[in-house]
Design an enzyme around this catalytic site. Structure first.
Site, PDB file in Angstrom:
ATOM      1  N   ARG A  44     -17.193 -29.011 -34.508  1.00 57.02           N
ATOM      2  CA  ARG A  44     -15.863 -28.535 -34.942  1.00 57.02           C
ATOM      3  C   ARG A  44     -15.600 -28.880 -36.417  1.00 57.02           C
ATOM      4  O   ARG A  44     -14.489 -29.248 -36.801  1.00 57.02           O
ATOM      5  CB  ARG A  44     -14.751 -29.138 -34.076  1.00 57.02           C
ATOM      6  CG  ARG A  44     -14.789 -28.723 -32.634  1.00 57.02           C
ATOM      7  CD  ARG A  44     -14.523 -27.219 -32.467  1.00 57.02           C
ATOM      8  NE  ARG A  44     -14.333 -26.889 -31.072  1.00 57.02           N
ATOM      9  CZ  ARG A  44     -15.329 -26.604 -30.229  1.00 57.02           C
ATOM     10  NH1 ARG A  44     -16.595 -26.609 -30.649  1.00 57.02           N
ATOM     11  NH2 ARG A  44     -15.078 -26.317 -28.980  1.00 57.02           N
ATOM     12  N   SER A  93      -8.126 -26.261 -27.083  1.00 54.15           N
ATOM     13  CA  SER A  93      -8.269 -27.719 -26.985  1.00 54.15           C
ATOM     14  C   SER A  93      -7.468 -28.359 -28.110  1.00 54.15           C
ATOM     15  O   SER A  93      -7.659 -28.022 -29.272  1.00 54.15           O
ATOM     16  CB  SER A  93      -9.730 -28.133 -27.181  1.00 54.15           C
ATOM     17  OG  SER A  93     -10.544 -27.565 -26.197  1.00 54.15           O
ATOM     18  N   GLU A 101      -7.636 -31.389 -32.972  1.00 50.23           N
ATOM     19  CA  GLU A 101      -8.506 -30.313 -33.452  1.00 50.23           C
ATOM     20  C   GLU A 101      -7.748 -29.384 -34.412  1.00 50.23           C
ATOM     21  O   GLU A 101      -8.277 -29.011 -35.455  1.00 50.23           O
ATOM     22  CB  GLU A 101      -9.035 -29.537 -32.234  1.00 50.23           C
ATOM     23  CG  GLU A 101     -10.331 -28.807 -32.482  1.00 50.23           C
ATOM     24  CD  GLU A 101     -10.782 -28.008 -31.265  1.00 50.23           C
ATOM     25  OE1 GLU A 101     -11.442 -28.591 -30.397  1.00 50.23           O
ATOM     26  OE2 GLU A 101     -10.496 -26.798 -31.195  1.00 50.23           O
TER      27      GLU A 101
HETATM   28  N1  EPU Z   1     -11.472 -32.826 -17.242  1.00 54.14           N
HETATM   29  C1  EPU Z   1     -10.610 -33.525 -16.419  1.00 54.14           C
HETATM   30  N2  EPU Z   1      -9.279 -33.225 -16.497  1.00 54.14           N
HETATM   31  C2  EPU Z   1      -8.792 -32.280 -17.314  1.00 54.14           C
HETATM   32  C3  EPU Z   1      -9.660 -31.562 -18.158  1.00 54.14           C
HETATM   33  C4  EPU Z   1     -11.010 -31.866 -18.093  1.00 54.14           C
HETATM   34  O1  EPU Z   1     -11.019 -34.371 -15.663  1.00 54.14           O
HETATM   35  O2  EPU Z   1      -7.565 -32.069 -17.314  1.00 54.14           O
HETATM   36  C5  EPU Z   1     -12.917 -33.069 -17.152  1.00 54.14           C
HETATM   37  C6  EPU Z   1     -13.591 -31.864 -16.521  1.00 54.14           C
HETATM   38  O3  EPU Z   1     -13.680 -32.006 -15.147  1.00 54.14           O
HETATM   39  C7  EPU Z   1     -14.936 -31.859 -17.163  1.00 54.14           C
HETATM   40  C8  EPU Z   1     -14.738 -32.530 -18.490  1.00 54.14           C
HETATM   41  O4  EPU Z   1     -13.467 -33.172 -18.442  1.00 54.14           O
HETATM   42  O5  EPU Z   1     -15.851 -32.621 -16.425  1.00 54.14           O
HETATM   43  C9  EPU Z   1     -14.848 -31.548 -19.660  1.00 54.14           C
HETATM   44  O6  EPU Z   1     -13.828 -30.598 -19.537  1.00 54.14           O
HETATM   45  P1  EPU Z   1     -13.992 -29.068 -19.962  1.00 54.14           P
HETATM   46  O7  EPU Z   1     -15.378 -28.587 -19.736  1.00 54.14           O
HETATM   47  O8  EPU Z   1     -12.882 -28.331 -19.348  1.00 54.14           O
HETATM   48  O9  EPU Z   1     -13.622 -29.108 -21.492  1.00 54.14           O
HETATM   49  P2  EPU Z   1     -14.472 -29.643 -22.720  1.00 54.14           P
HETATM   50  O10 EPU Z   1     -15.902 -29.665 -22.432  1.00 54.14           O
HETATM   51  O11 EPU Z   1     -13.909 -30.911 -23.185  1.00 54.14           O
HETATM   52  C10 EPU Z   1     -15.086 -28.084 -24.654  1.00 54.14           C
HETATM   53  C11 EPU Z   1     -14.414 -27.439 -25.841  1.00 54.14           C
HETATM   54  C12 EPU Z   1     -13.770 -26.126 -25.459  1.00 54.14           C
HETATM   55  C13 EPU Z   1     -14.817 -25.237 -24.848  1.00 54.14           C
HETATM   56  C14 EPU Z   1     -15.388 -25.950 -23.617  1.00 54.14           C
HETATM   57  C15 EPU Z   1     -16.486 -25.159 -22.966  1.00 54.14           C
HETATM   58  C16 EPU Z   1     -13.750 -29.263 -27.287  1.00 54.14           C
HETATM   59  C17 EPU Z   1     -12.639 -30.099 -27.795  1.00 54.14           C
HETATM   60  N3  EPU Z   1     -13.429 -28.345 -26.398  1.00 54.14           N
HETATM   61  O12 EPU Z   1     -14.098 -28.484 -23.771  1.00 54.14           O
HETATM   62  O13 EPU Z   1     -13.304 -25.537 -26.650  1.00 54.14           O
HETATM   63  O14 EPU Z   1     -14.270 -23.985 -24.475  1.00 54.14           O
HETATM   64  O15 EPU Z   1     -15.963 -27.187 -24.019  1.00 54.14           O
HETATM   65  O16 EPU Z   1     -17.659 -25.236 -23.717  1.00 54.14           O
HETATM   66  O17 EPU Z   1     -14.889 -29.425 -27.715  1.00 54.14           O
HETATM   67  C18 EPU Z   1     -11.441 -25.254 -28.062  1.00 54.14           C
HETATM   68  O18 EPU Z   1     -12.071 -25.888 -28.893  1.00 54.14           O
HETATM   69  O19 EPU Z   1     -10.279 -24.791 -28.289  1.00 54.14           O
HETATM   70  C19 EPU Z   1     -12.004 -25.082 -26.750  1.00 54.14           C
HETATM   71  C20 EPU Z   1     -11.347 -24.526 -25.744  1.00 54.14           C
END
Ligand code: EPU
Length: 354
Positions: free
Chosen positions: A180, A254, A350
């Site tokens: 990012r 995010s 972010e």
């Molecule tokens: N989780 C929870 N509770 C929640 C949300 C998430 O326990 O309320 C746990 C989920 O179960 C999962 C883990 O946290 O095991 C990761 O959550 P998730 O895959 O939903 O999100 P992320 O991996 O943190 C990132 C990017 C997203 C992108 C997704 C998919 C960042 C900050 N965010 O999210 O990007 O779409 O991966 O690759 O890196 C964005 O930047 O705006 C965005 C949406």
């Protein structure tokens, strides 16, 4: 209301700019936050950027570059001259043995570009479907989702220097992409504006399916060799199920970056919270799921004023209707404090906060 401005002292400035004074920004940020720009220029071409640079009034003014407004929290009116990037155009520039090169204007919608590529037999961007914002903003924070980042599909970009008006072409290495992050958030922040992006889609196409949610879709459907269109549809389904549509509920995706901690810190947290979601990185550090940390602190579904934490994904802050930027920031700070209090980790926002 568009008031044309004329700057007759330079040849490129002889055509009028598409300019507004005291322009509302509410519709130009996906959080739907109220703010006014003193001056807003609708930029339709690279030549428009040069006209702004050469304009006696606008040339000197500090600038703020606005893409889709999907990564922005507006807490006040904007005094800087806002350049709203509306440069259009998409074409297949080149077909190489190992890649298709697609050239896209900075003002095109990212998601529509992903769909356009698929419709034209150019796969490779499908994992990044439905990411809000514009193509010009995509390199700024090196957008990414479901195992693919912009830097993995990037050839080069054109940017105009806001002091000299000169166009430069930057390669991926020169953009210094990180998680990012890029040179446009660092050394070049506010100094140059991206006008054209060239995407590199590797040939032959290969699916990227390592992400848990896509593996789950394969198991559910029994489709083990999905094509790019199938992956596009799955990614859209997954995102729609857990991320709010900004046209319905204001948000900026995010809100926090996933924090990276040392192996020692990670072990310490696991000792206290065995369920913490963590991913090992190549350099021996660990990435923690910020959404999980926020959820663990009990924030999911909670609100402060008219700003809230989305019910289905704690990483997303939402405008419950009529929120101000100050309310969003107050909520974000309260979340940061409780995550710090419980885990000793400082979450970093972010979006850009103004
Ligand atoms: N989780 C929870 N509770 C929640 C949300 C998430 O326990 O309320 C746990 C989920 O179960 C999962 C883990 O946290 O095991 C990761 O959550 P998730 O895959 O939903 O999100 P992320 O991996 O943190 C990132 C990017 C997203 C992108 C997704 C998919 C960042 C900050 N965010 O999210 O990007 O779409 O991966 O690759 O890196 C964005 O930047 O705006 C965005 C949406």
């Amino acid at each position: 209301m568009h008031t044309p401005s004329r700057a007759a002292d330079s040849p490129v400035s002889s055509v009028s700019l598409d300019l507004e004074r005291e322009a509302s920004l509410r519709e130009f940020n996906t959080f739907g936050l109220p703010a006014t720009a003193k001056t807003l220029v609708h930029v339709h071409s690279e030549a428009d950027v040069k006209r702004v640079v050469n304009d006696p009034e606008l040339g000197r003014a500090p600038k703020f570059i606005l893409g889709g407004g999907s990564n922005l929290v507006l807490t006040q009116d904007v005094d800087r001259c806002v350049l709203k990037m509306e440069i259009k155009g998409r074409r297949l520039l080149e077909t190489r043995d190992d890649a298709w090169i697609v050239e896209v204007g900075a003002g095109e919608s990212w998601h529509e570009t992903v769909a356009w590529c698929l419709d034209n037999g150019l796969p490779g961007l499908e994992n990044m479907a439905l990411i809000p914002g514009t193509v010009g903003a995509s390199p700024v924070q090196n957008i990414g989702a479901y195992g693919v980042e912009l830097k993995d599909r990037f050839e080069s970009l054109d940017a105009v220097d806001l002091i000299t008006g000169r166009t430069v072409t930057l390669t991926a290495a020169q953009c210094r992409f990180g998680y990012r992050d890029s040179i446009f958030k660092q050394a070049l922040a506010g100094k140059s504006v991206i006008t054209t992006v060239r995407l590199r889609l590797p040939r032959p196409w290969q699916p990227v399916l390592g992400y848990l949610e896509l593996e789950r879709k394969m198991a559910e459907t029994g489709i083990t060799a999905p094509d790019a269109r199938q992956i596009f549809d799955w990614v859209c389904e997954v995102r729609r199920a857990k991320l709010p549509d900004p046209a319905v509920i204001g948000n900026s995706g995010s809100f926090f970056k996933n924090p990276v901690v040392t192996a020692e810190q990670c072990r310490d947290i696991i000792g206290r919270d065995p369920h913490v979601v963590h991913y090992p990185l190549e350099d021996g550090t660990f990435k923690l799921a910020a959404g999980w940390l926020i959820d663990a602190c009990g924030w999911k579904g909670k609100s402060i004023g008219r700003a809230g934490v989305y019910e289905r994904q704690a990483l997303v802050l939402v405008n419950r209707g009529g929120a101000s930027g100050a309310e969003v920031v107050t909520l974000a700070r309260a979340i940061q404090e409780s995550v710090y209090g419980r885990f000793g980790i400082r979450l970093e926002p972010e979006p850009v906060v103004i």
